[in-house]
Design a protein around this motif. Structure first.
Motif, short mmCIF file in Angstrom:
data_model
loop_
_atom_site.label_atom_id
_atom_site.label_comp_id
_atom_site.label_asym_id
_atom_site.label_seq_id
_atom_site.Cartn_x
_atom_site.Cartn_y
_atom_site.Cartn_z
N LEU A 33 30.53 -7.77 -13.49
CA LEU A 33 29.78 -9.02 -13.34
C LEU A 33 28.29 -8.73 -13.40
CD1 LEU A 33 29.49 -12.06 -12.67
CD2 LEU A 33 29.58 -11.41 -10.25
N GLY A 34 27.82 -7.86 -12.52
CA GLY A 34 26.39 -7.56 -12.43
C GLY A 34 25.88 -6.75 -13.61
N ARG A 35 24.60 -6.91 -13.89
CA ARG A 35 23.98 -6.13 -14.98
C ARG A 35 22.49 -6.00 -14.71
NH1 ARG A 35 22.78 -8.23 -19.90
NH2 ARG A 35 24.48 -7.00 -20.80
N ARG A 36 21.95 -4.87 -15.17
CA ARG A 36 20.52 -4.58 -14.97
C ARG A 36 19.69 -5.17 -16.11
NH1 ARG A 36 18.51 0.30 -14.84
NH2 ARG A 36 19.93 1.21 -16.35
N PHE A 37 18.39 -5.18 -15.89
CA PHE A 37 17.43 -5.70 -16.87
C PHE A 37 17.12 -4.58 -17.87
CE2 PHE A 37 13.37 -8.60 -16.96
CZ PHE A 37 13.57 -8.81 -18.32
N SER B 159 11.96 -2.50 -14.32
CA SER B 159 13.28 -3.05 -14.06
C SER B 159 13.68 -2.81 -12.61
CB SER B 159 14.31 -2.42 -15.01
OG SER B 159 15.60 -2.89 -14.73
N ALA B 160 13.40 -1.60 -12.11
CA ALA B 160 13.71 -1.28 -10.71
C ALA B 160 12.89 -2.16 -9.76
CB ALA B 160 13.45 0.19 -10.44
N ALA B 161 11.67 -2.46 -10.15
CA ALA B 161 10.81 -3.30 -9.30
C ALA B 161 11.34 -4.73 -9.22
CB ALA B 161 9.38 -3.30 -9.83
N PHE B 162 11.72 -5.30 -10.36
CA PHE B 162 12.30 -6.64 -10.36
C PHE B 162 13.67 -6.64 -9.67
CE2 PHE B 162 9.85 -7.55 -14.53
CZ PHE B 162 8.77 -8.05 -13.81
N ASN B 163 14.46 -5.60 -9.96
CA ASN B 163 15.77 -5.40 -9.34
C ASN B 163 16.65 -6.65 -9.38
OD1 ASN B 163 17.55 -3.55 -8.15
ND2 ASN B 163 17.17 -4.39 -6.12
N ILE B 164 16.72 -7.25 -10.55
CA ILE B 164 17.54 -8.45 -10.70
C ILE B 164 19.00 -8.07 -10.95
CG2 ILE B 164 15.56 -9.68 -11.68
CD1 ILE B 164 17.18 -9.51 -14.38
N GLU C 100 0.82 -1.21 0.00
CA GLU C 100 0.00 0.00 0.00
C GLU C 100 0.85 1.26 0.00
OE1 GLU C 100 -3.19 0.24 -0.57
OE2 GLU C 100 -3.13 -1.94 -0.83
N GLN C 101 1.93 1.22 0.76
CA GLN C 101 2.83 2.37 0.80
C GLN C 101 3.46 2.60 -0.57
OE1 GLN C 101 6.57 2.21 3.22
NE2 GLN C 101 5.42 3.62 4.52
N LEU C 102 3.86 1.51 -1.23
CA LEU C 102 4.43 1.62 -2.57
C LEU C 102 3.41 2.21 -3.54
CD1 LEU C 102 6.72 1.04 -4.58
CD2 LEU C 102 5.77 -1.25 -4.86
#
Length: 485
Positions: free
Chosen positions: A351-355, A98-103, A7-9
């Motif tokens: 190593l890491g990468r965003r969606f 993409s920020a919501a999944f935050n993979i 709800e806050q989101l």
């Protein structure tokens, strides 16, 4: 505020979207170029983080009063500097999701959809550009999203370096040579520094002003011949489609033939102008791409895809993997070990990468190819309109022919000026930018200080181009003392 609450989101998300929509609605009321002084924010914010949580209302107030004044508004319709950095509703929504999944999608197993969608949309764009089939994922090559063109050129330079060292031996590092125009982006020089290319082995070939500052094949061939005679090893040529200073287009086919004759890696940097080549009438600027080992364009410049999203294609992905792959025990998994999947961690520096493919996919889905083509054409037409306005005023001149949506121009100095109009044009740019009404940038071509006017912001219309031109004329009149030269 709790770390995650549905709800806050929902409530905070609605308020943030409203805030952003209001920002775009009022974007023309802000000075395009931030007018703050260095260190301004330190005087406005506390020197340590709060011990107790603040309210969202207080945070929004601080954004309005303290952050926004320090923002240069790249999405303003009056932004004409550098090259564009497009935002769009579809791109913004993709960033949100993409920020919501935050993979952290470094390998296929960490989120299969992220890897597979990236493969698919890079193939889509490759087909839109009519790239050779070798660049598609079904062949030995394929596409990958890098953060920027600087990262793209670094990874292909490393791949080319290692390919050359495997052939000539590791001790030949001191002999390998890179070739580029003096109009090539400075990212190449930085990549050479990182890759350990000896500074004395970077050949910066002077561009030809009669060819709109493209490099000539003859000059490159001559430099290579000299180096071969000295026992050096030419290994990398970088060509540009749409140089930063003047949007020049290097002769791709001829440079590719030179690279092939000497077993060199041929890279094409089309960070800005590559987007225009989805239009059939501009695809000719990619003629010769079939000779390239790698090709790059920035979807985050002129393709309605929010930063960052730089698209890189290679003809043989194995060179990337051999140069960049690591396989520690803690990352091993069945799919990767069976070589049945792509792990993009082996195609990039981190190593890491965003969606990032998510926002590009949404842009392609929600706008479609025809609308993207119309978007590009509109900006080029507006640039052509500005070019004609410049030509119509005898006090100004167009310095080099326009290829895409960049116009290089200057105010013609009085004959008594000894600096070839440097101060006059700097003052014109400074006065226009200080007004807050527009933002333009500059370059230097053949020793001449040149103003750059680039149409590319999503909200720009003809009225904004006309208003910018009137401002430039008015400021020029003041500088020239009302004397028409």
């Amino acid at each position: 505020m709790r770390p995650m609450d549905e709800e806050q989101l929902r409530e905070c998300g609605h308020r943030m979207v409203d805030f952003i929509a209001d920002y775009y609605k009022s974007i023309e009321t802000y000075p395009v170029l931030s007018q703050v002084q260095p260190g301004y924010l330190k005087e406005l914010l506390p020197d340590s983080a709060p011990n107790q949580p603040d309210t969202l209302d207080a945070l929004f107030d601080d954004i309005r009063e303290k952050i926004v004044p320090g923002v240069t508004h790249w999405q303003s319709p009056n932004y004409f500097a550098y090259y564009p950095s497009n935002s769009s509703t579809a791109g913004f929504l993709g960033e949100m999701l993409s920020a919501a999944f935050n993979i952290v999608g470094f390998s296929w197993i960490t989120s299969p959809a992220a890897t597979e969608l990236e493969v698919i949309v890079l193939d889509w764009v490759a087909k839109m550009l009519k790239l050779p089939s070798e660049f598609l994922s079904a062949a030995l090559g394929g596409g990958v999203i890098q953060g920027t063109a600087s990262e793209a050129i670094l990874v292909v330079l490393l791949s080319a370096r290692d390919r050359t060292l495997r052939k000539h031996g590791k001790k030949s590092l001191e002999k390998i040579v890179v070739y580029a125009s003096d109009q090539t982006h400075s990212a190449l020089k930085k990549a050479c520094q990182i890759a350990g290319i000896f500074p004395e082995n970077i050949r910066i070939v002077k561009a030809d002003c009669s060819m709109n500052y493209a490099v000539t094949p003859g000059a490159v061939s001559e430099a290579i011949s000299i180096d071969l005679s000295a026992g050096l090893i030419p290994f990398f040529i970088c060509a540009t489609v749409g140089t930063t200073s003047s949007s020049a287009v290097d002769p791709l086919h001829e440079l590719g033939q030179i690279a092939q004759a000497h077993d060199m890696w041929f890279h094409i940097d089309a960070a800005y102008a590559g987007s225009a080549c989805i239009c059939p009438e501009y695809r000719k600027y990619l003629n010769g791409v079939e000779e390239a080992d790698s090709f790059n364009m920035n979807a985050h410049k002129w393709f309605l895809t929010n930063f960052d999203c730089s698209l890189l294609w290679v003809k043989d992905r194995n060179y990337l993997i051999q140069a960049l792959s690591t396989n520690p025990e803690f990352l091993k998994n069945k799919a990767s070990q069976e070589n049945s999947v792509i792990d993009f961690k082996d195609w990039q520096i981190p190593l890491g990468r965003r969606f990032r493919s998510l926002k590009l996919w949404m842009v392609l889905r929600l706008y479609g190819v025809e609308n993207l083509q119309s978007y590009i054409r509109k900006h080029i037409q507006l640039a052509q309109h500005f070019e004609q306005l410049v030509i119509s005023d005898p006090r100004f001149e167009v310095v080099t022919p326009r290829n895409f949506s960049l116009v290089c121009f200057c105010l013609v100095p009085p004959t008594c000026e000894v600096d070839n109009g440097h101060k006059l044009n700097y003052d014109l740019m400074d006065s226009a930018n200080s007004s807050g009404k527009i933002f333009i940038s500059h370059t230097v071509l053949s020793g001449k200080f040149v103003l750059r006017f680039v149409v590319g912001a999503p909200l720009t219309e003809e009225q904004h181009v006309d208003a910018a031109w009137k401002l430039l004329q008015d400021e020029a009149t003041k500088l020239l003392g009302n004397v028409v030269q």
